[in-house]
Write a protein that holds these residues in place. Structure first.
Motif, PDB file in Angstrom:
ATOM      1  N   ILE A   1      47.764  44.394  92.425  1.00  0.00           N
ATOM      2  CA  ILE A   1      49.127  44.192  91.928  1.00  0.00           C
ATOM      3  C   ILE A   1      50.125  44.222  93.095  1.00  0.00           C
ATOM      4  O   ILE A   1      51.104  43.470  93.109  1.00  0.00           O
ATOM      5  CB  ILE A   1      49.476  45.252  90.862  1.00  0.00           C
ATOM      6  N   ARG A   7      62.919  44.945  94.869  1.00  0.00           N
ATOM      7  CA  ARG A   7      64.218  44.285  94.697  1.00  0.00           C
ATOM      8  C   ARG A   7      65.391  45.192  95.050  1.00  0.00           C
ATOM      9  O   ARG A   7      66.502  44.716  95.252  1.00  0.00           O
ATOM     10  CB  ARG A   7      64.366  43.796  93.251  1.00  0.00           C
ATOM     11  N   ASP A  52      49.513  43.097  96.025  1.00  0.00           N
ATOM     12  CA  ASP A  52      49.400  41.752  96.596  1.00  0.00           C
ATOM     13  C   ASP A  52      50.134  40.722  95.721  1.00  0.00           C
ATOM     14  O   ASP A  52      50.782  39.808  96.239  1.00  0.00           O
ATOM     15  CB  ASP A  52      47.923  41.353  96.730  1.00  0.00           C
ATOM     16  N   ALA A  53      50.009  40.879  94.409  1.00  0.00           N
ATOM     17  CA  ALA A  53      50.656  39.928  93.492  1.00  0.00           C
ATOM     18  C   ALA A  53      52.182  39.995  93.616  1.00  0.00           C
ATOM     19  O   ALA A  53      52.869  38.973  93.643  1.00  0.00           O
ATOM     20  CB  ALA A  53      50.232  40.211  92.054  1.00  0.00           C
ATOM     21  N   PRO A  61      61.310  42.644  86.444  1.00  0.00           N
ATOM     22  CA  PRO A  61      60.688  41.333  86.646  1.00  0.00           C
ATOM     23  C   PRO A  61      60.181  40.725  85.338  1.00  0.00           C
ATOM     24  O   PRO A  61      59.964  39.521  85.274  1.00  0.00           O
ATOM     25  CB  PRO A  61      59.505  41.652  87.572  1.00  0.00           C
ATOM     26  N   LEU A  62      59.991  41.557  84.316  1.00  0.00           N
ATOM     27  CA  LEU A  62      59.456  41.085  83.029  1.00  0.00           C
ATOM     28  C   LEU A  62      60.489  41.348  81.937  1.00  0.00           C
ATOM     29  O   LEU A  62      60.437  42.347  81.225  1.00  0.00           O
ATOM     30  CB  LEU A  62      58.154  41.823  82.700  1.00  0.00           C
ATOM     31  N   THR A  63      61.426  40.429  81.830  1.00  0.00           N
ATOM     32  CA  THR A  63      62.580  40.638  80.973  1.00  0.00           C
ATOM     33  C   THR A  63      62.276  40.290  79.523  1.00  0.00           C
ATOM     34  O   THR A  63      62.736  39.272  79.002  1.00  0.00           O
ATOM     35  CB  THR A  63      63.752  39.791  81.487  1.00  0.00           C
ATOM     36  N   ARG A 107      53.321  38.528  96.959  1.00  0.00           N
ATOM     37  CA  ARG A 107      53.282  37.061  96.948  1.00  0.00           C
ATOM     38  C   ARG A 107      54.491  36.484  96.216  1.00  0.00           C
ATOM     39  O   ARG A 107      55.113  35.518  96.675  1.00  0.00           O
ATOM     40  CB  ARG A 107      51.984  36.622  96.261  1.00  0.00           C
ATOM     41  N   LEU A 108      54.833  37.083  95.074  1.00  0.00           N
ATOM     42  CA  LEU A 108      55.954  36.561  94.287  1.00  0.00           C
ATOM     43  C   LEU A 108      57.290  36.803  94.967  1.00  0.00           C
ATOM     44  O   LEU A 108      58.211  36.000  94.841  1.00  0.00           O
ATOM     45  CB  LEU A 108      55.960  37.187  92.888  1.00  0.00           C
ATOM     46  N   LEU A 109      57.410  37.918  95.687  1.00  0.00           N
ATOM     47  CA  LEU A 109      58.703  38.267  96.278  1.00  0.00           C
ATOM     48  C   LEU A 109      58.769  37.954  97.772  1.00  0.00           C
ATOM     49  O   LEU A 109      59.775  38.249  98.418  1.00  0.00           O
ATOM     50  CB  LEU A 109      59.009  39.752  96.035  1.00  0.00           C
ATOM     51  N   PHE A 114      53.191  46.607  88.249  1.00  0.00           N
ATOM     52  CA  PHE A 114      53.903  45.384  88.604  1.00  0.00           C
ATOM     53  C   PHE A 114      55.415  45.602  88.479  1.00  0.00           C
ATOM     54  O   PHE A 114      56.179  45.275  89.387  1.00  0.00           O
ATOM     55  CB  PHE A 114      53.446  44.241  87.692  1.00  0.00           C
ATOM     56  N   ASP A 117      65.970  46.171  88.281  1.00  0.00           N
ATOM     57  CA  ASP A 117      66.061  44.730  88.014  1.00  0.00           C
ATOM     58  C   ASP A 117      64.669  44.277  87.576  1.00  0.00           C
ATOM     59  O   ASP A 117      63.786  44.015  88.384  1.00  0.00           O
ATOM     60  CB  ASP A 117      66.501  44.043  89.306  1.00  0.00           C
TER      61      ASP A 117
END
Lengths: 416, 416
Positions: free
Chosen positions: B135, B114, B137-138, B252-254, B141-143, B106, B250
């Motif tokens: 993942i 990004r 696909d996930a 995604p899970l900060t 979808r988010l981006l 992910f 960058d």
């Protein structure tokens, strides 16, 4: 009679009347240490070493791949989740262990926000632990939401004005810095009254006080395994998804462990039924089995009694601080009212960092939070009033003699 | 001379000439087992038990919170990452250990996408391991991306037509079902020629063959710790981010572990410099230290020799299958050409599930992948030609005698 003599007598009386005192034998604490940092990393439960030896030699070494079935590794996230569920007031089938708190926060906030697709706001506490704030920002960015940081005390007013636009609220019952305990029922009620979903971060509460996520109607919750649950360094976190939300739980991290037929190996994701759909990838089994063994320290333990002893210990610590530290520059930060107190006692002092380090050299382990808080975590399963008093006496001696002003106690490296 | 006699002589000669044979002592394998599932869960390295005892008793039990500094737990993700980096051809400071492969996928796919914000396509393999597809696909979808599933062989054609719209390509060098090895250099080159970023999933390659992510100019890569790296069940995964991309990574899970000043506890996320910014939350230290100890099994080992022995073993397995299994309904699936072969040998048979279970009862552990593949993973650090031959003789006997048709071998529960 000096203050110290009087406190010594009080500690002895309180410890003598402590019905939980035998629980200390469920932990392996080193000699010469007073451990007041169990809110950061719990002490080693006595059941863990043998469980780890079994996990390594018998389950992994001899069982090899067969242990996924024969030793039920595959079921471990749900099995350990249910064990945690018992400590947070969750009926079985709603709690899952695995991944880190940060990852579980991401899942909880994102999945909750997806259940309220027409609401653009995510509300969280400006005093929340940083990762909660960072992850809220990360979720908001990915889902096109805006984050509002609203202190718990200002939440009712904010919800009255903006509640209909709030998708999710993410808060913690215990402030990780000050130890202040917020009213979970009131906040949950206010958030849900506005039609938003409530996500609690239970890191500083699970295992320390009775929680009732089912009875309060909490929507989702997360927490960590290594503080009051004493599951070991970086122990897997947990995620609670109330049964009524599971069918709508739309996972942002669709790993294969959460698939309805994980060994069918199809190319499209179909979520499993129940809490299993919140699984992601293969969990770190050794760490998960250590956590499972650690949780047996709670077997037969009434968390209401743990809470009563914790309040006795934190209250006593604040009494000791008041009596022994007068004139040495300390201020008590944790509220005096029991109903506003989590399971830590916190003092403010401008030289907090050096004081904590000097105390550590005397075998008293607490921690600090920038810039000026000394935190003393209280795990009532293994601490005594005598130890609390000894810690405060040590702090008095360090501060009075200026022991902490030595060069070697100056700030250097990261301290958790 | 029967086929079996001739193969026995050949196995003896090959094993006698095997310079890597002493490496088997670096693993604790149970008596009576031939372990051909190290591509799913590696065997227990001999260095692990003592390392775990030390981690539990000394580091956690006695060191307690101090071990974050004194035993360098805080640095473990990067330290273990660099140890893995040495096995995949990555210079230090580009590889991080932690979380699961799914979570790292992910991170890699989202961060890569990004970096190519104007390109709407994410390309992946329709034969990719399911979690890679889910993942992808996930992330899409988010981006707001679209996923195209393009087989490796069709990638050049697809890139010629659509390459300028592709942000990221996610592939694996080794097909997890068939064991086919793809040309990493050619695929990386074609993807980058199109201006897209290359994300490799090295789960079935790391530790099994020499990899050269730096030399090939790979952009990002992930992989797991529990297959050929033998780090234990659910061992932490790894993420490689080429140095040139780190400043633009960058996340995604900060999570707070990736913050530039994690103990400053500020409410806004500022990423750390270097690979540290790819950290998320607190990693499962016990599992991470088991992985670290496991990696010492590679100390002083030349992966080119491991690769040569692996090819000898997989080639020999296919020879044994051809000579011993004729007429029993098996088809070899793994390519014969060494340059197209990973480190497993795969046979197709309609009764794959029952055959694998019946073999297990004889102490020969392989696994199967639905619907009809028998997978035999070859870890050249601890396997011999003699064992490969014995496994194929056992399979012949099982199939010839119909041993697998007994009721108890019918499909029931999940098998990894």
């Amino acid at each position: 009679m000096t203050a110290e003599t009087s406190l010594t007598a009080r500690a002895a009386a309180l410890d003598a009347a402590d019905a939980l005192a035998p629980l200390r034998d469920r932990f392996l604490l080193p000699e010469g240490v007073i451990y007041l940092d169990g809110n950061s990393l719990g002490a080693l439960p006595a059941a863990v070493p043998e469980a780890m030896t079994d996990a390594v030699h018998r389950q992994w070494g001899t069982g090899l791949i067969r242990s996924w079935n024969d030793n039920a590794w595959w079921q471990a996230p749900q099995r350990v989740g249910d064990a945690i569920g018992r400590l947070i007031g969750a009926a079985p089938g709603q709690t899952l262990a695995g991944d880190s708190t940060s990852v579980q926060l991401f899942n909880a906030l994102a999945a909750a926000a997806r259940m309220r697709p027409d609401r653009p706001l995510l509300v969280t506490d400006p005093g929340h632990f940083p990762t909660d704030q960072y992850i809220a920002d990360a979720v908001a960015r990915l889902l096109g939401l805006r984050v509002h940081r609203v202190a718990p005390g200002e939440l009712p007013g904010f919800l009255a004005a903006e509640g209909s636009r709030v998708a999710v609220a993410g808060y913690a019952p215990v402030d990780y810095r000050t130890g202040e305990l917020h009213d979970m029922a009131a906040i949950t009620g206010a958030v849900q009254e506005a039609g938003a979903l409530m996500v609690w971060d239970l890191c500083h509460a699970a295992g320390a006080l009775p929680l009732e996520v089912d009875r309060l109607g909490v929507d989702l919750a997360v927490g960590c395994g290594y503080k009051f649950l004493s599951g070991g360094p970086g122990a897997p976190a947990f995620l609670y998804v109330a049964a009524r939300h599971q069918a709508a739980f739309d996972h942002p991290l669709t790993g294969w462990n959460g698939h309805a037929d994980p060994f069918g190996l199809g190319g499209d994701y179909t979520p499993a039924a129940g809490i299993a759909r919140a699984r992601i990838g293969t969990p770190p089994i050794l760490s998960l089995l250590a956590l499972e063994a650690a949780l047996t320290a709670f077997d037969g333990v009434d968390l209401a009694r743990v809470r009563a002893k914790s309040l006795s210990l934190t209250g006593f610590l604040l009494d000791c601080a008041e009596a022994l530290l007068a004139g040495l520059g300390f201020t008590a930060v944790t509220p005096r009212e029991p109903e506003r107190r989590g399971s830590q006692a916190v003092l403010r002092h401008p030289e907090a960092y050096a004081l904590v380090r000097a105390l550590a050299e005397r075998g008293v382990l607490g921690d600090m939070r920038a810039p000026d808080l000394l935190r003393f975590g209280i795990n009532a399963l293994y601490l005594s009033h005598r130890e609390v008093l000894a810690a405060m006496c040590a702090l008095r001696d360090v501060a009075r003699e200026g022991e902490h002003r030595q060069e070697r106690f100056r700030r250097r490296s990261p301290v958790t």
